[in-house]
Each structure stands twice: as structure tokens, then as C-alpha cells.
Write a protein that holds these residues in place. Structure first.
Motif, mmCIF file in Angstrom:
data_model
loop_
_atom_site.group_PDB
_atom_site.id
_atom_site.type_symbol
_atom_site.label_atom_id
_atom_site.label_comp_id
_atom_site.label_asym_id
_atom_site.label_seq_id
_atom_site.Cartn_x
_atom_site.Cartn_y
_atom_site.Cartn_z
ATOM 1 N N VAL A 188 36.805 38.330 51.634
ATOM 2 C CA VAL A 188 36.732 36.914 51.999
ATOM 3 C C VAL A 188 35.346 36.542 52.511
ATOM 4 C CG1 VAL A 188 37.609 35.163 53.599
ATOM 5 C CG2 VAL A 188 39.202 36.704 52.441
ATOM 6 N N PHE A 189 34.710 37.459 53.267
ATOM 7 C CA PHE A 189 33.437 37.111 53.916
ATOM 8 C C PHE A 189 32.254 37.963 53.481
ATOM 9 C CE2 PHE A 189 35.603 40.200 56.657
ATOM 10 C CZ PHE A 189 34.609 41.146 56.876
ATOM 11 N N ALA A 190 32.470 38.992 52.677
ATOM 12 C CA ALA A 190 31.388 39.936 52.354
ATOM 13 C C ALA A 190 30.209 39.276 51.652
ATOM 14 C CB ALA A 190 31.923 41.082 51.507
ATOM 15 N N GLU A 191 30.480 38.362 50.743
ATOM 16 C CA GLU A 191 29.379 37.725 50.009
ATOM 17 C C GLU A 191 28.589 36.798 50.933
ATOM 18 O OE1 GLU A 191 28.484 36.150 45.562
ATOM 19 O OE2 GLU A 191 30.499 35.817 46.349
ATOM 20 N N GLU A 192 29.299 36.022 51.750
ATOM 21 C CA GLU A 192 28.625 35.110 52.679
ATOM 22 C C GLU A 192 27.803 35.872 53.719
ATOM 23 O OE1 GLU A 192 29.753 32.252 56.492
ATOM 24 O OE2 GLU A 192 31.323 32.853 55.103
ATOM 25 N N VAL A 193 28.359 36.929 54.260
ATOM 26 C CA VAL A 193 27.728 37.635 55.372
ATOM 27 C C VAL A 193 26.746 38.706 54.908
ATOM 28 C CG1 VAL A 193 28.172 39.087 57.397
ATOM 29 C CG2 VAL A 193 29.702 37.188 56.870
ATOM 30 N N TYR A 194 27.108 39.462 53.864
ATOM 31 C CA TYR A 194 26.284 40.595 53.437
ATOM 32 C C TYR A 194 25.557 40.378 52.111
ATOM 33 C CZ TYR A 194 29.431 43.017 56.728
ATOM 34 O OH TYR A 194 30.165 43.396 57.815
ATOM 35 N N GLY A 195 25.947 39.335 51.388
ATOM 36 C CA GLY A 195 25.373 39.153 50.062
ATOM 37 C C GLY A 195 25.973 40.094 49.035
ATOM 38 N N ILE A 196 27.162 40.641 49.328
ATOM 39 C CA ILE A 196 27.839 41.563 48.419
ATOM 40 C C ILE A 196 29.044 40.850 47.819
ATOM 41 C CG2 ILE A 196 29.073 43.761 48.232
ATOM 42 C CD1 ILE A 196 27.396 44.820 50.518
ATOM 43 N N PRO A 197 29.087 40.674 46.504
ATOM 44 C CA PRO A 197 30.181 39.933 45.872
ATOM 45 C C PRO A 197 31.506 40.680 45.971
ATOM 46 C CG PRO A 197 28.782 40.935 44.207
ATOM 47 C CD PRO A 197 28.094 41.145 45.517
ATOM 48 N N PRO A 198 32.636 39.975 45.848
ATOM 49 C CA PRO A 198 33.959 40.585 46.019
ATOM 50 C C PRO A 198 34.206 41.802 45.148
ATOM 51 C CG PRO A 198 34.147 38.199 45.941
ATOM 52 C CD PRO A 198 32.728 38.518 45.596
ATOM 53 N N GLU A 199 33.706 41.761 43.906
ATOM 54 C CA GLU A 199 33.964 42.884 42.993
ATOM 55 C C GLU A 199 33.229 44.158 43.394
ATOM 56 O OE1 GLU A 199 30.687 40.352 40.973
ATOM 57 O OE2 GLU A 199 32.473 40.039 42.204
ATOM 58 N N GLN A 200 32.318 44.062 44.361
ATOM 59 C CA GLN A 200 31.606 45.239 44.844
ATOM 60 C C GLN A 200 32.071 45.653 46.245
ATOM 61 O OE1 GLN A 200 27.709 43.681 42.437
ATOM 62 N NE2 GLN A 200 27.283 44.778 44.328
ATOM 63 N N VAL A 201 33.266 45.205 46.598
ATOM 64 C CA VAL A 201 33.871 45.561 47.882
ATOM 65 C C VAL A 201 35.164 46.321 47.616
ATOM 66 C CG1 VAL A 201 34.873 44.706 50.026
ATOM 67 C CG2 VAL A 201 32.891 43.541 49.019
ATOM 68 N N ILE A 202 35.229 47.561 48.090
ATOM 69 C CA ILE A 202 36.411 48.395 47.933
ATOM 70 C C ILE A 202 36.890 48.819 49.318
ATOM 71 C CG2 ILE A 202 37.392 50.437 46.831
ATOM 72 C CD1 ILE A 202 36.206 48.385 44.867
ATOM 73 N N GLY A 203 38.189 48.751 49.536
ATOM 74 C CA GLY A 203 38.728 49.140 50.828
ATOM 75 C C GLY A 203 40.171 49.574 50.710
ATOM 76 N N SER A 204 40.805 49.785 51.851
ATOM 77 C CA SER A 204 42.225 50.129 51.858
ATOM 78 C C SER A 204 43.031 48.934 51.340
ATOM 79 C CB SER A 204 42.662 50.486 53.273
ATOM 80 O OG SER A 204 41.936 51.616 53.750
ATOM 81 N N SER A 205 44.202 49.228 50.789
ATOM 82 C CA SER A 205 44.981 48.148 50.179
ATOM 83 C C SER A 205 46.472 48.341 50.434
ATOM 84 C CB SER A 205 44.721 48.076 48.672
ATOM 85 O OG SER A 205 45.074 49.305 48.045
ATOM 86 N N ILE A 206 47.186 47.225 50.363
ATOM 87 C CA ILE A 206 48.643 47.292 50.380
ATOM 88 C C ILE A 206 49.144 46.926 48.990
ATOM 89 C CG2 ILE A 206 48.758 46.725 52.839
ATOM 90 C CD1 ILE A 206 49.620 43.919 52.128
ATOM 91 N N VAL A 207 50.402 47.255 48.731
ATOM 92 C CA VAL A 207 50.984 47.007 47.411
ATOM 93 C C VAL A 207 51.106 45.499 47.172
ATOM 94 C CG1 VAL A 207 53.071 47.283 46.006
ATOM 95 C CG2 VAL A 207 52.245 49.179 47.424
ATOM 96 N N THR A 208 50.770 45.075 45.969
ATOM 97 C CA THR A 208 50.978 43.680 45.575
ATOM 98 C C THR A 208 51.926 43.628 44.378
ATOM 99 O OG1 THR A 208 49.001 43.722 44.170
ATOM 100 C CG2 THR A 208 48.739 42.892 46.411
ATOM 101 N N LYS A 209 52.663 42.553 44.282
ATOM 102 C CA LYS A 209 53.666 42.401 43.231
ATOM 103 C C LYS A 209 53.465 41.074 42.509
ATOM 104 C CE LYS A 209 58.706 42.332 42.551
ATOM 105 N NZ LYS A 209 60.024 42.349 43.253
ATOM 106 N N TYR A 210 53.502 41.136 41.188
ATOM 107 C CA TYR A 210 53.372 39.928 40.363
ATOM 108 C C TYR A 210 54.702 39.195 40.322
ATOM 109 C CZ TYR A 210 52.662 37.009 36.199
ATOM 110 O OH TYR A 210 52.571 35.951 35.323
ATOM 111 N N GLU A 211 54.660 37.886 40.641
ATOM 112 C CA GLU A 211 55.861 37.069 40.606
ATOM 113 C C GLU A 211 55.539 35.700 40.020
ATOM 114 O OE1 GLU A 211 57.514 36.768 44.499
ATOM 115 O OE2 GLU A 211 57.919 38.933 44.693
ATOM 116 N N LEU A 212 56.598 35.008 39.573
ATOM 117 C CA LEU A 212 56.478 33.632 39.120
ATOM 118 C C LEU A 212 57.183 32.739 40.138
ATOM 119 C CD1 LEU A 212 57.158 33.853 35.278
ATOM 120 C CD2 LEU A 212 54.982 33.319 36.401
#
Length: 323
Positions: A188-212
Motif C-alpha cells: 500500500v505504501f512502498a511505492e510512495e515511501v520507498y519508490g518500490i512498486p508493488p510488484e517488487q514487494v514480497i512478504g508474508s501472506s494469508i490465504v485468499t479466495k476468489y469469489e463472485l
């Protein structure tokens, strides 16, 4: 005489140019090591030259790019979320680690360990779409202040590290974040604060599920941990998402040890750096005995393997950006 003034002008220009590199860093071994690595790795013909496509630098976030005391900032976000959600969960008044949060008992919260932290993260970060979560984080980052420093959390980034990120990018390096922090929290803030775009940010994650939802596709965050990007998880995720070994790694704790080991074990020119928190007046001083950002094994190995160790008190003219 003309040649004399030309020489003076060229000398002055070179001095000014040198001073513009990492201006918040004091002259010393740490700054010299960074500049020597970058200059040689980007100079064709140098023995440590690195091809442009291989100039990949990976950074930890907590304690490396911004502060992490008295607890990780994402945990502070989760604490605020628990307090907001508590009205719908009366059982939390007697259930740990939520009871500790509601009673502002940081000691009890810390004693709950990683299991307690993951429980809080799962509850406060799930049950919503990825877009909804991003909006909540955005609002928090824009308004929440650190309880001791009375600054926005995004203002507690390290100015010298911001300069380092920019310096690397100006010399053809691609900068990534690999952190134990939540991937969608940081994006959410990496590009604004560090100049690093979202696709270059990797971290811990929780499971996500596709729904309609009413015919609209959404990704819903589930209360289940997917991957912890810490310790040995960092080189695993680097290999998974990048497909090649970085040439430079920057961290501050034992959680970054394996990332530094794996990066610097590669062939050719390599660079490892540890940020050592030594400034109790401007920031915090902690290392081997700290429950947050413990620097013990990585500190010992840094000395043994010749990684650069940044002494914040000695090496940095300033800690945080000035408004």
C-alpha cells in the motif's frame, strides 16, 4: 593560469559530486564500502563488474528501512484494528492475546510470541476483499502516529536508507523488499515511501479466495496463514518470485540471516549489509537480547564474513527525513 583554474573547477566539481552521494551518511567504512561496491560493479572493465540484468538488491523492511520498536508497526496496525473490532467480540476481554491488546499490556502481548502475533494478524487482516484491506491500511498509514515518537509511521523511515535505495536505482539496480511483514500491508505504501512498486514487494501472506459478489469477481482474505517470509523463507521466496540470486542484501536482524547468507554465497561480486541499531537518543539501541529485531547470530556472522555493519549512531548524520 587558465589550466590552473580549470583544474580547480574540476576538483571542486568532483568533491561536490562525491558529497551528493549518500548525503545523510557520515564519512567512514560503511559509506565507503557501499560506494566502492556500486562504482566497481557498474564500471565496465572493473574486476567486480555486474551485468545490468543481474543488478538485483533485496531489502528487509522492519528495522532496515523503517523503525520497528517497541513492536513491529504492522502489529501496531493490528492492535488498532483489534480495538476497533472489539465491540463485536466481547469474548476477547478474557481471551489472549486479545486481552493483552485491550489492556495495553505490551509485555503480555510480546510473551504470546509468534503464535499470538499470527492469531491477531489472521483475525484483523481477514474477512474482507483485498481492495477493502488496502483502503484500511491506506487510511491508517495516512493518520496513525507512533505512541512514543508522535510521528506518522511512514515518517519513521530511515533517510540514509532512502538515499541508498535511490543511489542503487540511479546505477541500474532493481530494488526489492523481502520482509516478514505482510505483503499486502507493505504494498500500500512502498511505492510512495520507498519508490518500490508493488510488484517488487514480497512478504508474508494469508490465504485468499476468489469469489463472485453480485457478479463481481473479488479476492477475499481468509483467516489462515499462507506463507511466512522470514528466516529461511526469504531465500525460498526470492528464488520463487525472482528466479535468480540477488547480488546485494540488506537487513538488520537474525530474521535476515539466511537472505544474507544465500545472497553473498553466489559467484562474482556480492554485498551484504547489516543495520545495527545503536542510537538510543535519536532512535533505539538494541541487538542480541532484543525480543524485537534480535541481532545475534547475524551480527556474529557479519563480522566473520566481512559484511558491512552500519552503526546508526556513528554512520548516520540523521535518522529520519526532515520535513
Amino acid at each position: 593560469m587558465k589550466a590552473f583554474f580549470t583544474a580547480i573547477l574540476l576538483f571542486s566539481t568532483s568533491v561536490c559530486a562525491a558529497e551528493e552521494i549518500l548525503p545523510s551518511w557520515n564519512d567512514g567504512a560503511a559509506r565507503d564500502a557501499i560506494i566502492d561496491f556500486v562504482e566497481c560493479s557498474t564500471k565496465d572493465g572493473c574486476t567486480k563488474y555486474i551485468e545490468p540484468e543481474d543488478r538485483i538488491a533485496v531489502f528487509d523492511n522492519d528495522g532496515t528501512l523503517w523503525s520497528e520498536q517497541p513492536v513491529y508497526f504492522q502489529l501496531m496496525f493490528a492492535i488498532d484494528r483489534v480495538k476497533e473490532m472489539a465491540k463485536d467480540h466481547p469474548e476477547w476481554k478474557s481471551e489472549q492475546p486479545f486481552q493483552a491488546v485491550l489492556e495495553n499490556d505490551i509485555k503480555a502481548l510480546k510473551s504470546s510470541g509468534q503464535e499470538g502475533l499470527m492469531k491477531i494478524i489472521a483475525v484483523t487482516h481477514a474477512g474482507m476483499s483485498t481492495d477493502e484491506f488496502a483502503e484500511i491500511v491506506h487510511n491508517w498509514i495516512a493518520t496513525a502516529k507512533h505512541p512514543q515518537k508522535n510521528k506518522l509511521y511512514k515518517e519513521l523511515v530511515f533517510q540514509p536508507m532512502l538515499e541508498l535505495l535511490q543511489y542503487l536505482r540511479e546505477n541500474g539496480f532493481k530494488t526489492y523488499i523481502f520482509s516478514g511483514g505482510g505483503i499486502e500491508f507493505m504494498r500500500v505504501f512502498a511505492e510512495e515511501v520507498y519508490g518500490i512498486p508493488p510488484e517488487q514487494v514480497i512478504g508474508s501472506s494469508i490465504v485468499t479466495k476468489y469469489e463472485l459478489h453480485d457478479g463481481v469477481p473479488v479476492l477475499i482474505r481468509q483467516p489462515k496463514i499462507d506463507f511466512i517470509d522470514d528466516k529461511e523463507g526469504k531465500p525460498i521466496s526470492i528464488n520463487k518470485f525472482l528466479g535468480k540470486r540477488p547480488v546485494a542484501a540488506f537487513g538488520n536482524s537474525d530474521g535476515d540471516l539466511q537472505m544474507l547468507q544465500w545472497t553473498t554465497a553466489g559467484e562474482g561480486s556480492r554485498f551484504g549489509l547489516i543495520v545495527h541499531h545503536t542510537d538510543s537518543e535519536r532512535e533505539w539501541a538494541y541487538d542480541r537480547e532484543s525480543a524485537i529485531g534480535q541481532l545475534d547470530k547475524a551480527f556474529t556472522e557479519a563480522k566473520a564474513k566481512g559484511w558491512t555493519i552500519v552503526d546508526m549512531k556513528q554512520d548516520w548524520k540523521s535518522i529520519f527525513p526532515e520535513k
